[in-house]
Design a protein around this motif. Structure first.
Motif, short mmCIF file in Angstrom:
data_model
loop_
_atom_site.label_atom_id
_atom_site.label_comp_id
_atom_site.label_asym_id
_atom_site.label_seq_id
_atom_site.Cartn_x
_atom_site.Cartn_y
_atom_site.Cartn_z
N TYR A 89 0.84 -1.21 0.00
CA TYR A 89 0.00 0.00 0.00
C TYR A 89 0.87 1.25 0.00
O TYR A 89 1.78 1.39 0.81
N ASP A 90 0.56 2.15 -0.89
CA ASP A 90 1.28 3.42 -1.01
C ASP A 90 0.30 4.55 -0.68
O ASP A 90 -0.53 4.93 -1.51
N VAL A 91 0.40 5.06 0.55
CA VAL A 91 -0.56 6.08 0.99
C VAL A 91 -0.27 7.45 0.36
O VAL A 91 -1.05 8.39 0.55
N SER A 92 0.83 7.56 -0.39
CA SER A 92 1.12 8.83 -1.05
C SER A 92 0.39 8.97 -2.38
O SER A 92 0.42 10.03 -3.01
N VAL A 93 -0.26 7.90 -2.81
CA VAL A 93 -1.02 7.95 -4.06
C VAL A 93 -2.14 8.99 -3.95
O VAL A 93 -2.81 9.09 -2.91
N ASP A 94 -2.33 9.76 -4.99
CA ASP A 94 -3.36 10.80 -5.00
C ASP A 94 -4.72 10.24 -4.60
O ASP A 94 -5.11 9.17 -5.06
N SER A 95 -5.42 11.00 -3.76
CA SER A 95 -6.78 10.70 -3.32
C SER A 95 -6.86 9.52 -2.35
O SER A 95 -7.95 9.16 -1.91
N VAL A 96 -5.74 8.92 -2.01
CA VAL A 96 -5.75 7.76 -1.12
C VAL A 96 -5.46 8.15 0.32
O VAL A 96 -6.03 7.60 1.26
N ALA A 97 -4.59 9.14 0.52
CA ALA A 97 -4.13 9.50 1.85
C ALA A 97 -5.28 9.81 2.81
O ALA A 97 -5.21 9.49 4.00
N SER A 98 -6.34 10.42 2.31
CA SER A 98 -7.46 10.78 3.17
C SER A 98 -8.35 9.59 3.51
O SER A 98 -9.17 9.66 4.42
N LYS A 99 -8.19 8.49 2.77
CA LYS A 99 -9.04 7.32 2.97
C LYS A 99 -8.33 6.18 3.69
O LYS A 99 -8.97 5.39 4.39
N LEU A 100 -7.02 6.05 3.48
CA LEU A 100 -6.31 4.85 3.85
C LEU A 100 -5.20 5.13 4.86
O LEU A 100 -4.43 6.07 4.71
N GLN A 101 -5.13 4.29 5.88
CA GLN A 101 -4.00 4.26 6.80
C GLN A 101 -3.47 2.83 6.85
O GLN A 101 -4.19 1.88 6.59
N VAL A 102 -2.18 2.70 7.18
CA VAL A 102 -1.54 1.39 7.20
C VAL A 102 -0.93 1.14 8.56
O VAL A 102 -0.22 1.99 9.11
N LYS A 103 -1.22 -0.03 9.11
CA LYS A 103 -0.61 -0.48 10.37
C LYS A 103 0.18 -1.74 10.04
O LYS A 103 -0.41 -2.83 9.87
N SER A 104 1.48 -1.60 9.94
CA SER A 104 2.34 -2.70 9.50
C SER A 104 3.35 -3.03 10.58
O SER A 104 4.10 -2.17 11.03
N LEU A 105 3.37 -4.30 11.00
CA LEU A 105 4.33 -4.79 11.99
C LEU A 105 5.03 -6.01 11.42
O LEU A 105 4.37 -6.96 10.98
N ALA A 106 6.35 -5.99 11.42
CA ALA A 106 7.13 -7.08 10.82
C ALA A 106 6.69 -8.43 11.38
O ALA A 106 6.63 -8.62 12.59
N GLY A 107 6.39 -9.37 10.48
CA GLY A 107 6.05 -10.71 10.88
C GLY A 107 4.67 -10.90 11.47
O GLY A 107 4.36 -11.97 11.99
N LEU A 108 3.81 -9.89 11.40
CA LEU A 108 2.50 -9.97 12.03
C LEU A 108 1.66 -11.07 11.38
O LEU A 108 1.57 -11.17 10.16
N GLY A 109 1.06 -11.92 12.23
CA GLY A 109 0.22 -13.01 11.76
C GLY A 109 -1.11 -13.02 12.47
O GLY A 109 -1.45 -12.10 13.23
#
Length: 363
Positions: free
Chosen positions: A111-131
């Protein structure tokens, strides 16, 4: 300067009120003890010092921002490093977000939150190895982020790996729910290793200094020249051997016997989000085309079948096979697991633009 202003603009400064309340409580306690029990002044002073140090070290966003930007992930560990960033994010304002993508470093890459029109809609919660077990451990934390929809990127690689119990020690504090989780983890993963991990979790619940001791050790290791005390394979072998090792792990780590426990925790996670009226979109995960073996492909069918069954069970769940999204090619990957920025931008636009078609939570 603009970057700093942007960081400050999303901070929820209500944490300052909590700090002020603690200071006032200490002042009142000190005055009462001084007047009625002067012999107790020394313990109160020690308590005050501990509380002040915890405010400085753990209870403000600046501390976590500094840790995240000054500690090398190869020194403290990749999950530990991602926890530092995630803890900083806990101080952000919990304004309702339309889509929250949650997952491992794969999720962070696709997911690239810098994409136009996406930043206001999308957030990412990423943790290495999360299962799946981690999803369950973070379920309350995820709900507190106030998402309308949670996006998951899951494949047989996620559902077929044995859970990393070491990582759960870094999960958010459980408070009064610790005994319940303690008993469940011990029952699901019996053994001395689990018992030791649970003991460490218990001490981490009480003493953040213990839970986050890797921060102080990391600075010491960097100061004394141990720049890489947890070297990843990439730093030890050439690119070709590193890639081949990743492909080997994709084939070896995935085992059918791990499906049952992972789906049990995924089921409970989805059920919890259902109770809080949060939709879940499970997009079928992918990895490098060279990583698929006959065993992986057979397991892939089992995972698809179980995810389809889950969709029939929960009205808030939508399962999207990879054939309905973008199928990554060899050129899209930086390594065996993670796509490049160009592929991420393409995938992000495709998913966000197709959400109406997927009908999240409305099947």
């Amino acid at each position: 300067m603009d970057q700093i202003i942007n960081k400050l603009s999303v901070i929820d400064f209500s944490f300052i009120l909590i700090i002020v309340a603690k200071i006032l409580l200490l002042v009142v306690l000190y005055q009462v003890v001084k007047k009625y029990k002067p012999a107790w002044l020394m313990p109160v002073r020690v308590l005050a010092c501990v509380m002040i140090m915890r405010v400085i070290l753990f209870e403000n966003p600046l501390a976590w921002y500094i840790y995240n930007h000054t500690l090398d992930p190869e020194v403290v560990g990749w999950r530990q490093s991602s926890v530092l960033y995630d803890n900083f994010n806990q101080f952000k304002s919990n304004q309702e977000v339309e889509f929250l993508a949650v997952g491992s470093s794969q999720t962070g890459a696709i997911y690239d939150v810098s994409v136009d029109s996406v930043a206001s809609k999308l957030q990412v919660k990423s943790l290495a190895g999360l299962g799946p077990v981690d999803l369950y451990m973070y379920r309350e934390n995820i709900v507190e982020s106030n998402p309308e929809n949670v996006l998951l990127f899951l494949s047989e690689f996620d559902m077929g790996r044995y859970p990393s119990l070491e990582a759960i020690k870094l999960s958010p504090n459980l408070g009064l729910k610790f005994p319940e989780i303690f008993m469940r983890i011990r029952e699901d993963f019996p053994g001395d290793e689990t018992n030791n991990i649970l003991k460490e979790m218990f001490f981490g619940e009480i003493f953040p200094e213990y839970k986050y001791s890797y921060i102080f050790k990391g600075y010491l290791d960097q100061f004394t020249g141990k720049q890489v005390v947890m070297p990843n394979l990439e730093s030890q072998v050439d690119d070709d051997n590193y890639f081949e090792n990743q492909l080997s792990q994709l084939k070896v780590a995935v085992q059918e016997e791990n499906l049952e426990i992972n789906f049990r925790y995924l089921n409970d996670f989805i059920s919890y989000l259902s109770d809080h009226d949060i939709n879940v979109l499970v997009i079928e995960g992918q990895y490098h085309p060279f990583g698929y073996s006959n065993k992986n492909l057979a397991l892939q069918e089992k995972v698809r079948s179980q995810l389809t069954d889950l969709q029939a069970q929960y009205s808030n769940l939508t399962y999207v096979p990879k054939t309905e999204t973008i199928i990554f090619t060899i050129d899209d990957y930086d390594d065996a697991y993670h796509v490049n920025k160009q592929a991420a931008a393409k995938f992000t636009r495709s998913v966000i633009n197709s959400l109406d078609k997927f009908g999240t939570g409305t099947h």
